[in-house]
Design a protein around this motif. Structure first.
Motif, short mmCIF file in Angstrom:
data_model
loop_
_atom_site.label_atom_id
_atom_site.label_comp_id
_atom_site.label_asym_id
_atom_site.label_seq_id
_atom_site.Cartn_x
_atom_site.Cartn_y
_atom_site.Cartn_z
N LYS A 17 0.89 -1.35 -0.06
CA LYS A 17 0.04 0.02 0.06
C LYS A 17 0.81 1.37 0.19
N MET A 18 2.41 1.07 0.32
CA MET A 18 2.82 2.54 0.34
C MET A 18 3.82 2.36 -0.67
N GLY A 19 3.53 1.60 -1.80
CA GLY A 19 4.49 1.70 -2.99
C GLY A 19 5.74 1.07 -3.07
N VAL A 20 6.09 0.25 -1.78
CA VAL A 20 7.40 -0.30 -1.75
C VAL A 20 7.20 -1.65 -1.98
N VAL A 21 8.20 -2.27 -2.62
CA VAL A 21 8.23 -3.71 -3.17
C VAL A 21 8.07 -4.77 -2.09
N TYR A 22 6.84 -5.23 -2.18
CA TYR A 22 6.57 -6.18 -1.17
C TYR A 22 7.83 -7.21 -0.78
N TYR A 23 8.10 -7.66 0.37
CA TYR A 23 9.37 -8.55 0.68
C TYR A 23 9.38 -10.11 0.01
N GLY A 24 8.12 -10.31 -0.33
CA GLY A 24 7.93 -11.66 -0.94
C GLY A 24 8.12 -11.55 -2.34
N VAL A 25 8.26 -10.59 -2.91
CA VAL A 25 8.42 -10.42 -4.34
C VAL A 25 9.95 -10.70 -4.64
N TYR A 26 11.02 -10.54 -3.89
CA TYR A 26 12.17 -10.83 -4.34
C TYR A 26 12.75 -12.33 -4.63
N PRO A 27 12.15 -13.18 -4.40
CA PRO A 27 12.58 -14.52 -4.70
C PRO A 27 12.07 -14.44 -6.31
N ARG A 28 10.95 -13.84 -6.76
CA ARG A 28 10.63 -13.96 -7.83
C ARG A 28 11.64 -13.23 -8.83
N TYR A 29 12.23 -11.95 -8.24
CA TYR A 29 13.06 -11.35 -9.01
C TYR A 29 14.37 -12.24 -9.13
N TYR A 30 14.80 -12.96 -8.14
CA TYR A 30 15.94 -14.05 -8.20
C TYR A 30 15.62 -14.86 -9.34
N GLU A 31 14.42 -15.39 -9.44
CA GLU A 31 14.13 -16.41 -10.51
C GLU A 31 14.28 -15.85 -11.97
N ILE A 32 13.87 -14.51 -11.77
CA ILE A 32 13.96 -13.96 -13.36
C ILE A 32 15.39 -13.74 -13.94
N GLY A 33 16.26 -13.28 -12.88
CA GLY A 33 17.63 -13.31 -12.87
C GLY A 33 18.15 -14.58 -13.40
N ARG A 34 17.92 -15.48 -12.69
CA ARG A 34 18.56 -16.87 -13.05
C ARG A 34 18.09 -17.55 -14.11
N THR A 35 16.74 -17.27 -14.49
CA THR A 35 16.04 -17.56 -15.80
C THR A 35 16.71 -17.06 -17.02
N GLU A 36 17.17 -15.72 -16.91
CA GLU A 36 17.64 -15.19 -17.87
C GLU A 36 19.05 -15.23 -18.06
N MET A 37 19.76 -15.59 -16.77
CA MET A 37 21.14 -16.15 -16.90
C MET A 37 21.36 -17.43 -17.72
N ILE A 38 20.45 -18.38 -17.55
CA ILE A 38 20.53 -19.63 -18.11
C ILE A 38 20.17 -19.36 -19.71
N ARG A 39 19.29 -18.60 -20.06
CA ARG A 39 18.96 -18.41 -21.35
C ARG A 39 19.98 -17.79 -21.98
N SER A 40 20.95 -16.90 -21.39
CA SER A 40 21.96 -16.20 -21.90
C SER A 40 23.11 -17.37 -22.31
N LEU A 41 22.99 -18.47 -21.74
CA LEU A 41 23.95 -19.60 -22.03
C LEU A 41 23.57 -20.62 -23.35
N GLY A 42 22.41 -19.96 -23.90
CA GLY A 42 21.93 -20.59 -25.13
C GLY A 42 21.06 -22.02 -24.65
N ILE A 43 20.55 -21.88 -23.55
CA ILE A 43 19.70 -23.17 -22.89
C ILE A 43 18.38 -22.55 -22.25
N SER A 44 17.48 -23.05 -22.05
CA SER A 44 16.28 -22.69 -21.14
C SER A 44 15.95 -23.58 -20.17
N TYR A 45 15.47 -23.16 -19.25
CA TYR A 45 14.65 -24.13 -18.26
C TYR A 45 14.14 -24.90 -19.00
#
Length: 139
Positions: A17-45
């Motif tokens: 409600k305060m416009g601050v990223v909810y603490y539970g969202v960060y694991p999703r951000y971690y997953e976005i980063g790791r998914t794109e890192m794997i994709r950058s290697l020419g492989i996908s999940y």
């Protein structure tokens, strides 16, 4: 060492409600980063899973350093320090638009054979794709 960066915009749905990223969202951000890192290697999940190899999480640790806000453009830095064998530790750092470190953490995944229901070694194609990033210039 393998370091990959990707950016993500903070959407309204990511905030409280305060416009601050909810603490539970960060694991999703971690997953976005790791998914794109794997994709950058020419492989996908998806490709990995099609070979009956799964990557379940074994542990997650998160350090909340500063807040992120609605509409911020965040940089997710995904860091692999060693080529994994069975356990796959992945460090993540998240930076705001001012390049301030606002969040850091680590997810440890495990390579898991979906057929035998047991841990297994990293798929050879994945290991080879990562290996390029770990060779010294003199190799």
């Amino acid at each position: 060492m393998l370091i990959h960066e990707t950016q993500v915009r903070v959407y309204y749905e990511d905030t409280d409600k305060m416009g601050v990223v909810y603490y539970g969202v960060y694991p999703r951000y971690y997953e976005i980063g790791r998914t794109e890192m794997i994709r950058s290697l020419g492989i996908s999940y998806k490709e990995i899973e099609e070979t009956n190899i799964l990557l379940p999480a074994r542990s997650l640790s998160i350090n909340y350093l500063k807040s992120a806000y609605y509409d911020d453009l965040l940089t997710i830095r995904t860091i692999i320090e060693t080529i994994p064998k069975v356990k796959f530790p992945i460090k993540t750092e998240i930076y705001n638009q001012q390049n301030e470190l606002i969040n850091s953490g680590e997810v440890v995944l495990a390579f898991f054979d979906a057929v035998t229901n047991k841990p297994c070694r990293i798929p050879e194609k994945f290991r080879q794709a990562m290996e390029v990033h770990f060779k010294s210039p003199t190799d």
